[in-house]
Design a protein around this motif. Sequence first.
Motif, PDB file in Angstrom:
ATOM      1  N   VAL A  94       0.769  -1.366   0.092  1.00 19.16           N
ATOM      2  CA  VAL A  94      -0.336   0.451   0.004  1.00 19.16           C
ATOM      3  C   VAL A  94       1.022   1.512   0.012  1.00 19.16           C
ATOM      4  O   VAL A  94       0.568   2.554  -0.460  1.00 19.16           O
ATOM      5  N   TYR A  95       1.947   1.870   0.611  1.00 19.24           N
ATOM      6  CA  TYR A  95       2.425   2.659   1.071  1.00 19.24           C
ATOM      7  C   TYR A  95       3.314   2.653  -0.244  1.00 19.24           C
ATOM      8  O   TYR A  95       3.382   4.115  -0.679  1.00 19.24           O
ATOM      9  N   ALA A  98       0.950   4.599  -2.392  1.00 17.88           N
ATOM     10  CA  ALA A  98       0.397   5.442  -2.310  1.00 17.88           C
ATOM     11  C   ALA A  98       1.711   6.819  -2.957  1.00 17.88           C
ATOM     12  O   ALA A  98       1.268   7.440  -3.115  1.00 17.88           O
ATOM     13  N   VAL A  99       3.100   6.136  -2.278  1.00 16.22           N
ATOM     14  CA  VAL A  99       3.617   7.490  -3.087  1.00 16.22           C
ATOM     15  C   VAL A  99       3.691   7.627  -4.405  1.00 16.22           C
ATOM     16  O   VAL A  99       4.323   8.700  -4.804  1.00 16.22           O
TER      17      VAL A  99
END
Length: 127
Positions: A94-95, A98-99
Amino acid sequence: MEHAAPRVRITSSRAPTGNPAGQSLRDEINSQTELGEVYVEGLMRAQLRLALRVLAVGIVSLGGLPLLFHFVPATRHVTFAGVPFAWWVLGVLVYPAAVLIARQYVRASERLELEFTTMVTRPVSRR
């Protein structure tokens, strides 16, 4: 009896046709005239559309994860290195996603602003 200036209807901020006062588009925006407002509102609408698209992608992708875990029971029981699949997805995938989405948003936003600046600073054609 004085004659009023003919009404001019502005239908797009894309193709400037010159203005009777001889002001540049930058002057129109700085003076907060109706024409300047049309250009600024066009930029704001484009930025809003971009933000809503990014928000929709975030809602669909993050909102889809609980649905994935609910409707595909196998995802609830799969583990890698003793860590459940759901934690891998949430903690590892997810991270970076998102980035990347944020990075694309910033690039698209900067592109919109550059197009606006280019349009405003180019010479106005006189007809």
